[in-house]
Structure formats: structure tokens, C-alpha cells
Design a protein around this motif. Structure first.
Motif, short mmCIF file in Angstrom:
data_model
loop_
_atom_site.label_atom_id
_atom_site.label_comp_id
_atom_site.label_asym_id
_atom_site.label_seq_id
_atom_site.Cartn_x
_atom_site.Cartn_y
_atom_site.Cartn_z
N TYR A 135 29.91 43.74 45.09
CA TYR A 135 31.24 43.63 44.51
C TYR A 135 31.90 42.30 44.85
O TYR A 135 31.67 41.71 45.91
CB TYR A 135 32.13 44.77 45.01
N ASN A 136 32.77 41.88 43.95
CA ASN A 136 33.61 40.71 44.17
C ASN A 136 34.88 41.17 44.88
O ASN A 136 35.96 41.24 44.30
CB ASN A 136 33.94 40.04 42.83
N ASN A 192 32.85 38.72 49.18
CA ASN A 192 33.12 37.29 49.31
C ASN A 192 32.72 36.77 50.68
O ASN A 192 32.26 35.62 50.80
CB ASN A 192 34.60 37.02 49.05
N SER A 236 27.26 46.57 39.94
CA SER A 236 28.15 45.50 40.42
C SER A 236 29.22 45.19 39.38
O SER A 236 29.57 44.03 39.15
CB SER A 236 27.33 44.24 40.73
N THR A 260 31.50 41.98 38.77
CA THR A 260 30.89 40.78 39.35
C THR A 260 30.09 40.06 38.27
O THR A 260 29.11 40.60 37.77
CB THR A 260 29.97 41.13 40.53
N PHE A 309 30.59 34.32 39.58
CA PHE A 309 30.86 34.62 40.99
C PHE A 309 29.89 33.85 41.89
O PHE A 309 30.24 33.44 43.00
CB PHE A 309 30.73 36.13 41.20
#
Length: 485
Positions: free
Chosen positions: A156-157, A162, A187, A190, A194
Motif C-alpha cells: 500500500y501507498n 512509504n 495493492s 498503488t 509510486f
């Protein structure tokens, strides 16, 4: 507005055409499981438009030209690397007849069905908390000198996503070969952008089998559900945790996230490495990996765990992990303890569990007490009720959400990995599990189960009987869809 006498013929014509389209759509795939065939007919006929939209998302087969096409030279190179390890490590990679008779049949099963090597003398650590797992994994990534291979269903973003991305960017800037394989559906949110800076720094990130987004690849089936991390060919991770804040208990919906993951040091990492290379090369032929000695180093550690890494997926009809589950269930003499977020077994697994329970084996199954997918959860409740009637002890985990996929038998043999106890993991998704032949680890998993049991509710046969008619109806209806959930 058409006259009333024309409405009825038009209506019947639509029904007939819809039924014909449903039969053609479902039966053109002659290899589809019969239970899934009838489930899809039910959906397509009774939900004319909605059913076909659902089929587009869930029912379509993955085209054969997108299944695994491993280049011959890569296959030969992999075999050479594995042979080199066998010669260098000697007794650390052994045939089936070198283990005790109690697990010899299981080792042979995986050798014959998946070519899974038996690896001995590994050091394996169990993680059940996301913070501890990611802390250890980040340390291993930080220490990597040659390569970092990461494969996750969910990347995941978000905060933890991150943090991991920035760490990978730093390593790529140091000249370490960084490769990330992710599933675009798992995901969700995302996008390729990214990973743009990572790729600018020399790293690589690809959606599994080349899909660019969940929107363009609108298929719920045939997802890359594996969770693999390998650093320098020496340390490997496999289990149930994905990359996302919810797996650290940061989601109000799920609360504390209870999962099980393994850190492996030893020759058992080779099979995780091979699996990643196969998945990567099937996805990106242009930047394919050519295996070398840095990816398969000779490593000797003082460990006590023998294990096999077993993969399964729609690229094979063998259903290797499911067969392993059945073998474990039928091997159990005293205790069979299972944890899974989803309990939707096919008939073969369902019968095996019932036989074990009715044979006097202490069978316990732990599932969440809250849903993450409505139909899946109601189907889970249906099968939990059926198994309770056969003498299985059903526990609902009350301390958040349990996502662990573990089986342990008799305090001797265990399985930890990505595969749930359901149709999807057996046939529709790409999965990977570690099967562990180590009494100490198996007993540790039993202790973990007992600790989880203290914060779980035992759901008795009477509790299931006392459920409302409406709840039982939802469970029964969801069960009809179980082959396609």
C-alpha cells in the motif's frame, strides 16, 4: 410504451437469451470445477446483468499465454544453482528417505508434486506482531549488499509502505539490485508512479504478470497472493503479513492485526529465491533475472529446522498446498489446530477434517469474529457450524482480526504461509507456504494458539442453533457461492 401483450413475450425472450448466454459463458471452459460451474450458473441466471458484470471480475480464466513461460536458459541456470548447493551443502539438502518415517510421506508428496527440496539445519523465527516483523525485515534489508527481492500481494501507498519504499530507494542508490513484485488488485491505490523514483535510482518494480492497474486488469481471480522477501540469498521471509498500515493495527475497522510470519536463515531460502525468480521472469522478460552464485550462496548455519517451501497456483492442476493440508489432517493422531481468516474448504478438505474429529483427534479451528468480506465471512460461519456438528471446536478470535494461516499437528509438524483454508487459495491464487518439520517450532505454534484461545470465544453447537433464521439464511446462501468466493 409497448402494448401489454408484448411485454410478456419480450420478458420470456430475455430470460431465454440470458440463460443461453450463461450456459455458453460457463461451459466453454471445460476444465472448470463442477461446483464452480453450477455456482456461476446460479449467479448468471438469477442476476442477469449484475451476474455477467461479476463474472467479468471474478469468473474469467487467466489466458494461457499469461501463465508461466520460464525461459529455458533460466530454468537450466536455476537447476545448476540448486545442484551446486546440494553438492556444497551435502547432508543439508536431503532426499525423502533421510527423514523420520512419520513425515517421510509428506516430504515425498511435495518432492513429487512440486519438486520441493527438503532443507535441513535452518534457523527459523516466528513473528506474530506486525511491528516486530517489519522491524526485523527492515534490518535485514538495510544489511543487504547484493540484492533485495520483494513479492507481496499488498503493497500500500501508506505510512509503512512509504517507509519501506524509501528504504529500498536508499539501497538502490547504494548499488544494491532491488526488485519489487506486487499484485495490482491487492495493492489497490498503488500505481506504477509510486515506484518511479526507485526505478530512477536503478531499482525495478512490476505488477504481477504485467497488469498495470486493478482497473485495467479487472479480475479478482488468479492473484499473486504470495508474500516473499529474500535478501542476498541468505535471509528469507514468508507468511501472512502484507505491506500496509492495517497490518500494524492502524485500522479502526480491524483493530489489532494478528498474523503469523517466518524469518528463515539457511538453505530453505533457496526455494523462496527460486520462486521469486520464476515469478519475476514470468512478469518481466525484458529485465529477467539470470541466476548467479550471489543469489544462491553457500550458507551454513546452526539451526534445527527441516522444511520445504511449497508453491501452488493456477499454473498447475496439482493444488500442492491443498494436498499438503489434507496430508497433515489425515496424519494427525492427537491434535490438529488450525488458524485461518477464511474457512471455506472444498469437499476433500472438509471430509478430512470431519474424519479427524470423529476419529478422536482434538481438532480446533480459530477464525475472526468480524468480517472483512461479507459473503466470505458468512460462508465461513456456515462451514464452522457444519464442522462444529462433527465435533470440531470452533473459536472466534476477539482481539482484533486474525489473519494467520497456520496448521500444527501433534506438536511435531506445522505449516505457515500465505494460503488460507479456502477454495481461492487452493485453486485460484498463487500461494507459497513453508512446511516445518521441527517439534520445537510446532510446539511454539501450539503455545501461540493457546494464548490466542484465551482471548477467543468457543462457539458451541448450541450457539450455532440459537442463531437467527435470517443469519442462517445468509450463511447458507453464501455457501452456495463458496466455489467462486
Amino acid at each position: 410504451m409497448p402494448p401489454l401483450q408484448y411485454i410478456q413475450p419480450i420478458f420470456y425472450t430475455i430470460i431465454v437469451l440470458n440463460a443461453a448466454a450463461a450456459f455458453v459463458t460457463v461451459f466453454r471452459d471445460r476444465n472448470r470445477d463442477i461446483a464452480a460451474t453450477w455456482a456461476w450458473l446460479l449467479v448468471l441466471i438469477w442476476l442477469p446483468i449484475i451476474g455477467f458484470i461479476a463474472y467479468a471480475f471474478v469468473g474469467r480464466k487467466l489466458p494461457k499465454n499469461r501463465l508461466f513461460r520460464l525461459r529455458k536458459e533460466t530454468q537450466i541456470r536455476l537447476e545448476q544453482m540448486i545442484q551446486r548447493q546440494r553438492e556444497a551443502l551435502g547432508t543439508e539438502l536431503m532426499p525423502a528417505d533421510a527423514v523420520t518415517s512419520s513425515v517421510r510421506g509428506m516430504v515425498s508428496l511435495f518432492l513429487n508434486s512440486d519438486g520441493a527440496l527438503l532443507s535441513r539445519k535452518n534457523r527459523v523465527k516466528i513473528y506474530t506482531d506486525g511491528h516486530e516483523k517489519f522491524h526485523a525485515m527492515f534490518q535485514d534489508i538495510e544489511a543487504a549488499k547484493n540484492h533485495i527481492h520483494i513479492e507481496y500481494y499488498t503493497f500500500y501507498n501508506d505510512q509503512i509502505g512509504n517507509e519501506l519504499l524509501h528504504l529500498l530507494e536508499r539501497k538502490a542508490a547504494q548499488g544494491v539490485d532491488v526488485r519489487v513484485l506486487y499484485d495490482p488488485w491487492g495493492s489497490m491505490g498503488t500505481f506504477r508512479s509510486f515506484f518511479k523514483h526507485l526505478e530512477e535510482l536503478g531499482g525495478h518494480a512490476r505488477p504481477f504478470l504485467g497488469a498495470h492497474s486493478a482497473i485495467l486488469d479487472f479480475r479478482l481471480n488468479f492473484r499473486d497472493h504470495r508474500k516473499i522477501v529474500v535478501t542476498d540469498g541468505r535471509v528469507g521471509y514468508v507468511g501472512g503479513f502484507n505491506v500496509g498500515d492495517q497490518y500494524l493495527g492502524r485500522s479502526k475497522k480491524f483493530g489489532y492485526w494478528r498474523d503469523t510470519h517466518l524469518r528463515i536463515v539457511g538453505s530453505g531460502v533457496f526455494e523462496l529465491q527460486e520462486r521469486f525468480i520464476r515469478d519475476w521472469n514470468a512478469t518481466d522478460a525484458e529485465h529477467r533475472i539470470v541466476p548467479d552464485v550471489n543469489m544462491f550462496p553457500v550458507i551454513r548455519v546452526k539451526g534445527n529446522t527441516s522444511l520445504q517451501i511449497v508453491s501452488s497456483g493456477p499454473d498447475s492442476d496439482a493444488q500442492q498446498i491443498k494436498l499438503g493440508y489434507i496430508k497433515m489432517i489425515m496424519t494427525a493422531q492427537h491434535r490438529l489446530w488450525i488458524q485461518s481468516p477464511y474457512l471455506i474448504p472444498d469437499d476433500s478438505v472438509l471430509d478430512a477434517i470431519k474424519i479427524a474429529a470423529m476419529s478422536g483427534v482434538d481438532v480446533r479451528i480459530m477464525v475472526p469474529d468480524k468480517p472483512d468480506h461479507a459473503f466470505v465471512y458468512r460462508a465461513t460461519q456456515y462451514y464452522a457450524r457444519e464442522l462444529a456438528d462433527a465435533g470440531v471446536k470452533i473459536y472466534y478470535y476477539n482481539n482484533g482480526f486474525i489473519h494467520a494461516k497456520t496448521i500444527v499437528i501433534d506438536g511435531q509438524v506445522a505449516s505457515v504461509g500465505s494460503a488460507n483454508m479456502d477454495f481461492r487459495s487452493f485453486k485460484l491464487n498463487f500461494e507459497v507456504n513453508a512446511f516445518l518439520y521441527d517439534a520445537d517450532l510446532a510446539q511454539e505454534l501450539e503455545r501461540i494458539f493457546l494464548e490466542d484461545q484465551k482471548i477467543s470465544s468457543l462457539i458451541t453447537v448450541q450457539d450455532f442453533k440459537n442463531q437467527s433464521f435470517w443469519l442462517k439464511f445468509k450463511q447458507t446462501f453464501s455457501r452456495l457461492l463458496s466455489p467462486i468466493l
